[in-house]
Scaffold this motif. Sequence first.
Motif, mmCIF file in Angstrom:
data_model
loop_
_atom_site.group_PDB
_atom_site.id
_atom_site.type_symbol
_atom_site.label_atom_id
_atom_site.label_comp_id
_atom_site.label_asym_id
_atom_site.label_seq_id
_atom_site.Cartn_x
_atom_site.Cartn_y
_atom_site.Cartn_z
ATOM 1 N N ALA A 1 0.832 -1.204 0.000
ATOM 2 C CA ALA A 1 0.000 0.000 0.000
ATOM 3 C C ALA A 1 0.865 1.252 0.000
ATOM 4 O O ALA A 1 0.615 2.201 -0.752
ATOM 5 N N GLY B 1 -1.502 -1.320 -5.514
ATOM 6 C CA GLY B 1 -2.663 -0.895 -4.734
ATOM 7 C C GLY B 1 -3.758 -1.949 -4.731
ATOM 8 O O GLY B 1 -4.378 -2.217 -3.697
ATOM 9 N N ALA C 1 -3.524 2.688 0.071
ATOM 10 C CA ALA C 1 -3.723 1.852 -1.109
ATOM 11 C C ALA C 1 -4.704 2.524 -2.078
ATOM 12 O O ALA C 1 -4.484 2.530 -3.293
#
Length: 99
Positions: A30, A56, A70
Amino acid sequence: MTVLTTTGTTTPPTQRATTPRRSSQADGMAVASFILGLVGTLVLNVVLGPCALVLGTLALTRGTTRRGRALLGLALGAADLLLLAALTATDGTLSWHLG
């Protein structure tokens, strides 16, 4: 080595160790997604934008605790690709230039 739980059953140590490690890997993904998306708006958006999108997405599917980063990485990765499309449409190039 096995661990005796309160119910009297034993669990192998591999089952205990995978959950925290996966979460920390997802957290790292993230953060990396956010950083790559942010840097990609300035340089190498053709490479860093898709990387930010992939990292992500992987972080969200693996259950990261840094969900906001993220999501920001996903948004910045998409912005990188939109910026790439705008640059290509206006100048016919894949990079920034001043003047």
